[in-house]
Scaffold this active site. Structure first.
Site, short mmCIF file in Angstrom:
data_model
loop_
_atom_site.label_atom_id
_atom_site.label_comp_id
_atom_site.label_asym_id
_atom_site.label_seq_id
_atom_site.Cartn_x
_atom_site.Cartn_y
_atom_site.Cartn_z
CE LYS A 55 -5.13 5.36 5.58
NZ LYS A 55 -4.95 4.00 6.06
NE ARG A 141 -9.39 -8.48 -7.08
CZ ARG A 141 -10.44 -7.76 -6.74
NH1 ARG A 141 -11.63 -8.31 -6.64
NH2 ARG A 141 -10.31 -6.47 -6.49
P1 NAP Z 1 -7.52 -1.22 -0.49
O1 NAP Z 1 -6.30 -0.36 -0.59
O2 NAP Z 1 -8.74 -0.86 -1.28
O3 NAP Z 1 -7.08 -2.73 -0.86
C1 NAP Z 1 -8.03 -3.74 -0.93
C2 NAP Z 1 -7.34 -5.09 -1.15
O4 NAP Z 1 -8.34 -6.10 -1.12
C3 NAP Z 1 -6.62 -5.22 -2.48
O5 NAP Z 1 -5.49 -6.04 -2.33
C4 NAP Z 1 -7.68 -5.93 -3.34
O6 NAP Z 1 -7.13 -6.70 -4.41
C5 NAP Z 1 -8.28 -6.87 -2.33
N1 NAP Z 1 -9.64 -7.29 -2.69
C6 NAP Z 1 -10.76 -6.53 -2.65
N2 NAP Z 1 -11.83 -7.27 -3.03
C7 NAP Z 1 -11.35 -8.52 -3.31
C8 NAP Z 1 -11.96 -9.74 -3.74
N3 NAP Z 1 -13.28 -9.81 -3.95
N4 NAP Z 1 -11.18 -10.83 -3.91
C9 NAP Z 1 -9.84 -10.76 -3.67
N5 NAP Z 1 -9.21 -9.63 -3.27
C10 NAP Z 1 -9.95 -8.53 -3.09
O7 NAP Z 1 -8.02 -1.31 1.04
P2 NAP Z 1 -7.15 -1.14 2.38
O8 NAP Z 1 -7.19 0.27 2.82
O9 NAP Z 1 -5.82 -1.78 2.15
O10 NAP Z 1 -8.04 -1.97 3.43
C11 NAP Z 1 -8.14 -3.38 3.36
C12 NAP Z 1 -8.89 -3.90 4.59
O11 NAP Z 1 -8.11 -3.66 5.77
C13 NAP Z 1 -10.23 -3.20 4.83
O12 NAP Z 1 -11.17 -4.15 5.28
C14 NAP Z 1 -9.94 -2.22 5.94
O13 NAP Z 1 -11.08 -1.93 6.74
C15 NAP Z 1 -8.91 -3.00 6.75
N6 NAP Z 1 -8.03 -2.15 7.55
C16 NAP Z 1 -7.96 -2.42 8.89
C17 NAP Z 1 -7.12 -1.68 9.69
C18 NAP Z 1 -7.07 -1.98 11.16
O14 NAP Z 1 -6.50 -1.18 11.91
N7 NAP Z 1 -7.57 -3.11 11.61
C19 NAP Z 1 -6.34 -0.63 9.15
C20 NAP Z 1 -6.43 -0.39 7.77
C21 NAP Z 1 -7.28 -1.16 6.98
P3 NAP Z 1 -6.74 -6.03 -5.84
O15 NAP Z 1 -5.41 -5.37 -5.64
O16 NAP Z 1 -6.70 -7.19 -6.75
O17 NAP Z 1 -7.85 -5.04 -6.15
#
Ligand code: NAP
Length: 260
Positions: A55, A141
């Site tokens: 991205k 976190r």
């Molecule tokens: P990302 O950039 O990798 O961010 C992940 C987030 O989750 C970070 O804030 C991370 O915290 C936190 N996290 C991960 N493991 C954790 C744990 N064990 N305990 C506490 N916090 C934790 O991922 P992303 O692209 O933002 O996606 C996040 C979620 O949204 C995914 O499940 C994705 O499939 C979903 N999503 C859905 C849509 C939709 O249209 N519905 C669109 C986009 C994304 P840290 O900063 O501390 O690492």
């Protein structure tokens, strides 16, 4: 590509519009996002949806960004405007549109807590602030990442703790906690169930599975659970409308996404 619902959504929309278009998922190696955009120019593709980890990497290969993509430093959709390739980010606006259109929920004036500070969280924080939320509290976190997300909300942004969840009208899980959880079973939660309360709207962006442990806990607490499918549909619909010049059929897209 395994787990990719985007072609199902897009192809359902093309079929519903009677368009002889097709979307295919292409695996792109990390670090090759900009090269993939050059491929789009050479092949004359009408549009690209971009997912992690590309991205931010695609940005140097684009001619322009929308204001949202520039603020987020992340692009999830690319199209032609004349001779220019333009990058947009439709994720956060997709959530706001889904809340309004699919659920009749108005995030303007709401006190919101966003759990997480990754790419999805940042797009949601920006969109909730643009929608007129009274407050957007970010709980993450890693506090350093939370601060970056808070800044996107401007004067309505604040760094929070899990205790803020109890006072929120709208809680959005934008962490990946709950992803891959056993459907219908126990699983990890991004916040303790005891912090949820009746009258809240609790959204889980996780869509694999659609019914997450958080959403089950929200229903048990008397809150209103909202799954991640609507955001997925609306963020894709915005791209498809941008590419084709036609309204995307949201119901056909949702049915396509549910077919996996
Ligand atoms: P990302 O950039 O990798 O961010 C992940 C987030 O989750 C970070 O804030 C991370 O915290 C936190 N996290 C991960 N493991 C954790 C744990 N064990 N305990 C506490 N916090 C934790 O991922 P992303 O692209 O933002 O996606 C996040 C979620 O949204 C995914 O499940 C994705 O499939 C979903 N999503 C859905 C849509 C939709 O249209 N519905 C669109 C986009 C994304 P840290 O900063 O501390 O690492």
């Amino acid at each position: 590509i395994r787990h990719s619902r985007s072609p199902l959504l897009a192809n359902a929309a093309f079929r519903a519009a009677g368009l002889d278009w097709a979307m295919v998922a292409l695996e792109v190696a990390p670090g090759r996002g900009a090269a993939a955009v050059e491929g789009m120019r050479s092949l004359g593709l009408a549009g690209l949806m971009v997912t992690m980890p590309h991205k931010a990497d695609v940005i140097p290969a684009l001619d322009r960004l929308t204001a949202t993509a520039r603020a987020l430093g992340a692009v999830n959709s690319i199209t032609w405007e004349g001779q220019d390739l333009v990058g947009d980010n439709t994720d956060g606006a997709g959530l706001v549109a889904s809340l309004r259109v699919d659920h009749g929920i108005e995030p303007g004036d709401a006190h919101c807590v966003v759990l997480g500070a990754g790419g999805a969280a940042r797009s949601v924080v920006l969109a909730l602030a643009h929608a007129g939320a009274a407050e957007v509290v970010v709980v993450n976190r890693t506090p350093e990442r939370a601060e970056v997300a808070v800044a996107l909300a401007g004067r309505v942004g604040r760094l929070g703790t899990p205790a803020d969840v109890a006072g929120a009208d709208l809680v959005v899980n934008a962490t990946s906690v709950g992803m891959g959880a056993d459907p219908g079973g126990e699983g990890p939660m991004p916040v303790e169930a005891a912090r949820l309360r009746a009258g809240q709207v609790v959204v889980d962006l996780v869509y694999q599975p659609l019914e997450t442990p958080l959403l089950r806990a929200a229903a048990t607490a008397g809150a209103r659970p909202v799954d991640g499918l609507g955001m997925l549909v609306h963020q894709a619909a915005t791209s498809i409308t941008w590419w084709t010049g036609r309204d995307a059929d949201l119901a056909a897209m949702a049915a396509g996404a549910r077919s996996v």
